[in-house]
Design an enzyme around this catalytic site. Structure first.
Site, PDB file in Angstrom:
ATOM      1  N   SER A 295      18.951 -17.851 -25.220  1.00 34.29           N
ATOM      2  CA  SER A 295      17.902 -18.496 -24.437  1.00 34.29           C
ATOM      3  C   SER A 295      18.227 -18.348 -22.959  1.00 34.29           C
ATOM      4  O   SER A 295      19.396 -18.372 -22.557  1.00 34.29           O
ATOM      5  CB  SER A 295      17.820 -19.981 -24.808  1.00 34.29           C
ATOM      6  OG  SER A 295      17.073 -20.702 -23.848  1.00 34.29           O
ATOM      7  N   ARG A 334     -22.796  11.365 -36.024  1.00 36.24           N
ATOM      8  CA  ARG A 334     -21.594  11.230 -35.188  1.00 36.24           C
ATOM      9  C   ARG A 334     -21.838  10.047 -34.266  1.00 36.24           C
ATOM     10  O   ARG A 334     -22.937   9.890 -33.738  1.00 36.24           O
ATOM     11  CB  ARG A 334     -21.338  12.497 -34.359  1.00 36.24           C
ATOM     12  CG  ARG A 334     -21.042  13.767 -35.146  1.00 36.24           C
ATOM     13  CD  ARG A 334     -19.572  13.913 -35.489  1.00 36.24           C
ATOM     14  NE  ARG A 334     -18.749  14.043 -34.298  1.00 36.24           N
ATOM     15  CZ  ARG A 334     -18.630  15.168 -33.585  1.00 36.24           C
ATOM     16  NH1 ARG A 334     -19.298  16.260 -33.929  1.00 36.24           N
ATOM     17  NH2 ARG A 334     -17.859  15.194 -32.514  1.00 36.24           N
TER      18      ARG A 334
END
EC number: 4.3.99.5
Length: 474
Positions: A295, A334
């Protein structure tokens, strides 16, 4: 104060700084821009080899294209920036590749991308990338499965508290928990293998009719389209597609779904590890590596960082997969936008799932199980964890409702007084009339109330002494 990045750092677009679960893992390179470019080169060269195989492109031209087409001869950054002008990377890629081939053999350059379209190349390249990432992922899943099988066998009968809705419920074994994790990993492995076997080539031409391929082949026969698809599949090692899938996006959606399941399976393991690693629980710990889990503020902490990384991926992948499902709404033959929306979420699915799998290997091969702490935690409720058992034994003697009411009152009284359930029950005439002190003591022993847990572990791993075969990464 404003800080200026050096040109070298500014050129690094994504090193994984904000995605540590995949930073530096093998899958990261397998799905990088460079990997996609290499796959596009492979898709183009495989196409021309397939056409040459069918006699519609000269063998010499195909050989010249294959010889000249090298990813390192192409400027990746320039291609990326050029794609802004065409909305996909293939147009600029084909132009650059044609120039590279023309510099070596101008005649052969005429056959680059012959009859093809951008989506045929990029979709096929994408399948190649998915396949390669899948090899890495399956190898890691195999290693996870082997580690989990060892844990399940070792702790087949190691008692621990089963928890439901975060609270102690009834005893279980850590082996059964590990066997459950193994089941998820094995299923994820099966799904990735099934996906890999079905990844198809894309071959449809401009609008899914293969007309350009047929025209350039100069009317070679009614079955030419089928033969070209088969030849292309042979050259790439992918599966032949029944139909062009320009707007039938099953392979992409399936990839997202498999990645989401895989990440969720590993995420389940991660959240369990986080819960069991809590200070007040302390039943498992991650592998101890110097400096890991530190930490920035609290020197005493060793955070469960591997589980945290895996969980972070598991929370993200389903959202990326949802984009892939949304992109199935591809209009016409498409799509303008739906196809384009797939690319980055698909890459994120692969590298997050792959990063999670790679991280899980380290977590599971080095996981420390504290059986003594598990046993001690079983006594935290003073025997209440087996109240179900006592109620079941008393039901034929007192009736279901009375037995349940008795155990409920006794449990509450024990909790209020800070004493054991045994002490309260041993003072209850309804109990002492039917059970001796020794019988009550045996009933309240949590290690004697494991149900079918050990047998379920045996079922999951193929028996107490029989090893479970794990499939290779192929």
């Amino acid at each position: 104060m404003t800080f200026q990045l050096s040109p070298e750092l500014a050129a690094v677009v994504d090193s994984g700084l904000l995605s540590p679960v995949r930073a530096g893992t093998p899958v990261e390179a397998a799905v990088s821009d460079a990997a996609w470019l290499a796959a596009m080169v492979e898709a183009e060269t495989a196409l021309v080899r397939a056409q040459a195989r069918l006699g519609t492109v000269p063998e010499s031209a195909a050989a010249a294209i294959v010889e000249a087409a090298r990813p390192e001869r192409l400027d990746l950054v320039a291609l990326a920036r050029a794609s802004r002008e065409t909305a996909n990377p293939v147009v600029g890629f084909v132009k650059a590749l044609t120039a590279v081939v023309a510099a070596e053999d101008p005649a052969a350059a005429e056959y680059v991308h012959r009859g093809s379209t951008s989506q045929d190349i990029l979709d096929t390249a994408t399948m190649l990338v998915v396949r390669r990432a899948g090899v890495l992922i399956r190898a890691d899943l195999d290693r996870c499965a082997a580690a989990l099988e060892r844990l399940a066998r070792t702790h087949r009968a190691t008692p621990m508290a089963g928890r439901t809705l975060t609270l102690h419920a009834v005893p279980t074994t850590f082996g059964l928990k590990a066997a459950g994790w193994l089941h998820l990993v094995t299923e994820a492995r099966r799904r990735t293998a099934a996906l890999a076997a079905a990844l198809p080539v894309e071959l449809g031409g401009a609008a899914g009719t293969l007309a350009g391929y047929l025209e350039h082949a100069n009317n070679p026969g009614d079955d030419y389209a089928d033969r070209l698809v088969e030849a292309y599949a042979h050259e790439t090692g992918l599966a032949p597609a029944t139909l062009p899938w320009h707007v039938l996006r099953t392979p992409i959606a399936d990839t997202g779904a498999v990645c989401a399941f895989l990440a969720a399976a590993l995420g389940k393991i991660a959240v369990d590890v986080q819960s069991l690693a809590r200070t007040e629980v302390g039943e498992v710990t991650e592998p101890a590596v110097a400096g890991r889990g530190a930490s920035s503020a609290m020197p005493h902490k060793r955070n469960p960082v591997l589980a945290t990384l895996i969980r972070s991926a598991a929370l993200q992948v389903p959202q990326h997969a949802a984009v892939l499902y949304g992109a199935m709404l591809a209009e016409d033959e498409r799509s303008g936008g739906a196809w384009h929306a797939e690319w980055q979420p698909l890459r994120e699915c692969l590298r997050l799932a792959g990063g999670a799998a790679h991280t899980a290997v380290e977590l599971l091969t080095g996981l420390t199980v504290d059986a003594d702490r598990m046993r001690a935690n079983l006594d935290l409720t003073g025997g209440q964890i087996v109240s179900e058992r006592v109620a079941a034994v008393l039901t034929p003697l007192l009736g279901k409702a009375q037995a349940r009411a008795l155990l409920t009152r006794a449990s509450h009284e024990a909790a209020d007084r800070g004493t054991s359930l045994a002490e309260v029950l041993s003072a209850a005439p309804e109990v002492t009339r039917h059970l001796t002190a020794a019988e009550l003591e045996e009933l309240l022993d949590p290690t004697r109330y494991l149900g079918a847990a050990p047998g379920l572990v045996d079922r999951a791993v193929g028996g107490p002494d029989r090893a479970v075969p794990h499939r290779s990464a192929a």
